[in-house]
Design an enzyme around this catalytic site. Sequence first.
Site, PDB file in Angstrom:
ATOM      1  N   GLY A 136       0.773  -1.235   0.000  1.00 43.31           N
ATOM      2  CA  GLY A 136       0.000   0.000   0.000  1.00 43.31           C
ATOM      3  C   GLY A 136       0.803   1.283   0.000  1.00 43.31           C
ATOM      4  O   GLY A 136       0.224   2.369   0.046  1.00 43.31           O
ATOM      5  N   GLU A 140       4.536  -6.127   2.123  1.00 48.53           N
ATOM      6  CA  GLU A 140       4.370  -6.588   0.741  1.00 48.53           C
ATOM      7  C   GLU A 140       4.209  -5.441  -0.249  1.00 48.53           C
ATOM      8  O   GLU A 140       3.131  -5.251  -0.813  1.00 48.53           O
ATOM      9  CB  GLU A 140       3.108  -7.454   0.651  1.00 48.53           C
ATOM     10  CG  GLU A 140       3.232  -8.761   1.354  1.00 48.53           C
ATOM     11  CD  GLU A 140       1.895  -9.471   1.459  1.00 48.53           C
ATOM     12  OE1 GLU A 140       1.930 -10.677   1.678  1.00 48.53           O
ATOM     13  OE2 GLU A 140       0.841  -8.823   1.326  1.00 48.53           O
ATOM     14  N   PRO A 141       5.246  -4.671  -0.483  1.00 50.18           N
ATOM     15  CA  PRO A 141       5.106  -3.581  -1.453  1.00 50.18           C
ATOM     16  C   PRO A 141       5.001  -4.113  -2.883  1.00 50.18           C
ATOM     17  O   PRO A 141       5.710  -5.045  -3.260  1.00 50.18           O
ATOM     18  CB  PRO A 141       6.406  -2.789  -1.275  1.00 50.18           C
ATOM     19  CG  PRO A 141       7.391  -3.792  -0.750  1.00 50.18           C
ATOM     20  CD  PRO A 141       6.596  -4.767   0.080  1.00 50.18           C
ATOM     21  N   TYR A 165     -10.115   3.831 -12.248  1.00 55.34           N
ATOM     22  CA  TYR A 165     -10.001   4.502 -10.941  1.00 55.34           C
ATOM     23  C   TYR A 165      -9.934   6.023 -11.045  1.00 55.34           C
ATOM     24  O   TYR A 165      -9.535   6.689 -10.079  1.00 55.34           O
ATOM     25  CB  TYR A 165      -8.730   4.050 -10.208  1.00 55.34           C
ATOM     26  CG  TYR A 165      -8.458   2.576 -10.185  1.00 55.34           C
ATOM     27  CD1 TYR A 165      -9.324   1.691  -9.548  1.00 55.34           C
ATOM     28  CD2 TYR A 165      -7.308   2.050 -10.770  1.00 55.34           C
ATOM     29  CE1 TYR A 165      -9.053   0.331  -9.511  1.00 55.34           C
ATOM     30  CE2 TYR A 165      -7.028   0.696 -10.732  1.00 55.34           C
ATOM     31  CZ  TYR A 165      -7.903  -0.156 -10.102  1.00 55.34           C
ATOM     32  OH  TYR A 165      -7.631  -1.494 -10.056  1.00 55.34           O
ATOM     33  N   CYS A 211     -12.925   0.915 -28.789  1.00 54.77           N
ATOM     34  CA  CYS A 211     -14.286   1.377 -29.069  1.00 54.77           C
ATOM     35  C   CYS A 211     -15.031   1.581 -27.772  1.00 54.77           C
ATOM     36  O   CYS A 211     -15.838   0.736 -27.352  1.00 54.77           O
ATOM     37  CB  CYS A 211     -15.016   0.352 -29.916  1.00 54.77           C
ATOM     38  SG  CYS A 211     -14.484   0.445 -31.592  1.00 54.77           S
TER      39      CYS A 211
HETATM   40  N1  LLP Z   1      -0.552  -7.453  -0.485  1.00 55.68           N
HETATM   41  C1  LLP Z   1      -1.860  -7.708  -0.683  1.00 55.68           C
HETATM   42  C2  LLP Z   1      -2.507  -8.763   0.049  1.00 55.68           C
HETATM   43  C3  LLP Z   1      -2.569  -6.954  -1.614  1.00 55.68           C
HETATM   44  O1  LLP Z   1      -3.872  -7.211  -1.792  1.00 55.68           O
HETATM   45  C4  LLP Z   1      -1.919  -5.957  -2.368  1.00 55.68           C
HETATM   46  C5  LLP Z   1      -2.638  -5.199  -3.382  1.00 55.68           C
HETATM   47  C6  LLP Z   1      -0.553  -5.734  -2.130  1.00 55.68           C
HETATM   48  C7  LLP Z   1       0.098  -6.495  -1.171  1.00 55.68           C
HETATM   49  C8  LLP Z   1       0.249  -4.703  -2.880  1.00 55.68           C
HETATM   50  O2  LLP Z   1      -0.231  -3.429  -2.704  1.00 55.68           O
HETATM   51  P1  LLP Z   1       0.584  -2.177  -3.294  1.00 55.68           P
HETATM   52  O3  LLP Z   1       1.876  -2.080  -2.511  1.00 55.68           O
HETATM   53  O4  LLP Z   1       0.842  -2.439  -4.712  1.00 55.68           O
HETATM   54  O5  LLP Z   1      -0.299  -1.033  -3.060  1.00 55.68           O
HETATM   55  N2  LLP Z   1      -5.157  -2.580  -9.326  1.00 55.68           N
HETATM   56  C9  LLP Z   1      -5.122  -1.548  -8.308  1.00 55.68           C
HETATM   57  C10 LLP Z   1      -4.365  -1.983  -7.099  1.00 55.68           C
HETATM   58  C11 LLP Z   1      -4.922  -3.219  -6.458  1.00 55.68           C
HETATM   59  C12 LLP Z   1      -4.103  -3.657  -5.306  1.00 55.68           C
HETATM   60  C13 LLP Z   1      -4.642  -4.914  -4.714  1.00 55.68           C
HETATM   61  N3  LLP Z   1      -3.840  -5.436  -3.677  1.00 55.68           N
HETATM   62  C14 LLP Z   1      -4.506  -0.282  -8.909  1.00 55.68           C
HETATM   63  O6  LLP Z   1      -4.145  -0.299 -10.072  1.00 55.68           O
HETATM   64  O7  LLP Z   1      -4.399   0.730  -8.205  1.00 55.68           O
END
Ligand code: LLP
Length: 418
Positions: free
Chosen positions: A233, A275-276, A319, A346
């Site tokens: 996140g 978990e980045p 989004y 399209c």
């Molecule tokens: N760990 C878990 C369990 C997750 O569900 C996610 C993201 C991450 C780690 C990684 O999160 P990050 O560090 O990338 O924010 N498609 C959406 C993002 C969906 C993220 C879902 N889970 C977008 O394009 O913004």
Amino acid sequence: MQIANVDIKTLKDKYQTPLYVYDEDAIRLQCQRFIKNFKHKDIKTSVIYASKAFLTIGMVQLIKSEGLMLDCVSQGEVYTALKAGFDPKHIVLHGNNKTIEELQMALNFKIGYIVLDNPFEARLLMDIVSENYIPKVMLRINPGIDAHTHEYIKTSKLDSKFGVSIEDKETLEIIFELSKHPYIEFLGTHSHIGSQILEPKSFIEHAKTVLNFYKLVKDTYNVDLKAVNLGGGFGVKYLKDDIRLDLEKVLPMMLDSIYETANQLGIIMPHVMIEPGRSIVAEAGYTLYTINQTKETINHKKYIFIDGSMNDHIRTALYQAKYDCLIIDKENHEPDTTYTVAGKACESGDIIIHDILLPKANPGDLLLVKTTGAYHYSMASNYNRLTIPAVVFLSKGKDKLIVKRQSMMDLIQYDEVL
Ligand code: LLP
């Protein structure tokens, strides 16, 4: 315009456009920043790359060489990782709604960590484990933290499709069951409060809430939870005026606060995992397009039409995400025209960027969209039977093809004749 000392214009002739371009050195640097800053002398830590942001065989190899673990959410992601020679011990299997076959696959491959989504899934696993392999298991919980981000990428509300609420009595019960199971090594909980979070205090509040829950587990069942996975996140910078989460500050702050809170609560110091995904790859990635046409409507709205589409760039439509771009070789020209950048699909919503001030654009110019490294290639589709672009890594003046461009043949390869 150069990226990693490679002249971007040369890529058009060599690979055509649209093209996903990554600064490989920048991805490596991000991996190293996480490893370096997510350290504490009294806490065991792990950094796990969230594959969903961007995964290919080459990317797995990079992650392996930088010493990160890998978060996979599907058999496809696990398959890619294993094919690239990634050690299954360093894979964390996520995903809600796992089937018995997927859980069995995780046991067969001796996947290092399995994160269970809910009591139903926990019971599926408890039914199939045996003395042959004792998996390390975590349970996905919802701490109910309100992260300030887009509704679709918030994941930790109490009624979310992911995980179980910490306020639900059944959550405590299933934790007790899992921790007593002879063929399961139950480590603790996993939670992920959302994506693209820019407020440091959300991460701290998250960690504290989870540790307070660990104290409740300890007080209720005398169970010590040994590890905690706080998900990803970490927000990135999309536009010039956006703020960027300061990893050098936030990561040590998280660990200091965990250290303090665990000591205050009198619970054991957990192994802490994060978990980045986005923050490892987003800013290292770009998409290169050719401008095919321009148009001015009767209402004086000016369009740039590129040779790509929402198929390779879905985040604006999905989004309302905002992006910055530049026209190659016009970086120093006066930006005097407001354009909307649109694609070939399209669909009226096939917009890449709404209302951006750019220098006058001409057909044939190359347009480079920035910060497209996360959730672009991985969310690409074949809508309208448009092909998915190639992916190129750039490093120290050299370019390397990482994924081939899809061909027309690829599009019909699974079709059967009537
Ligand atoms: N760990 C878990 C369990 C997750 O569900 C996610 C993201 C991450 C780690 C990684 O999160 P990050 O560090 O990338 O924010 N498609 C959406 C993002 C969906 C993220 C879902 N889970 C977008 O394009 O913004």
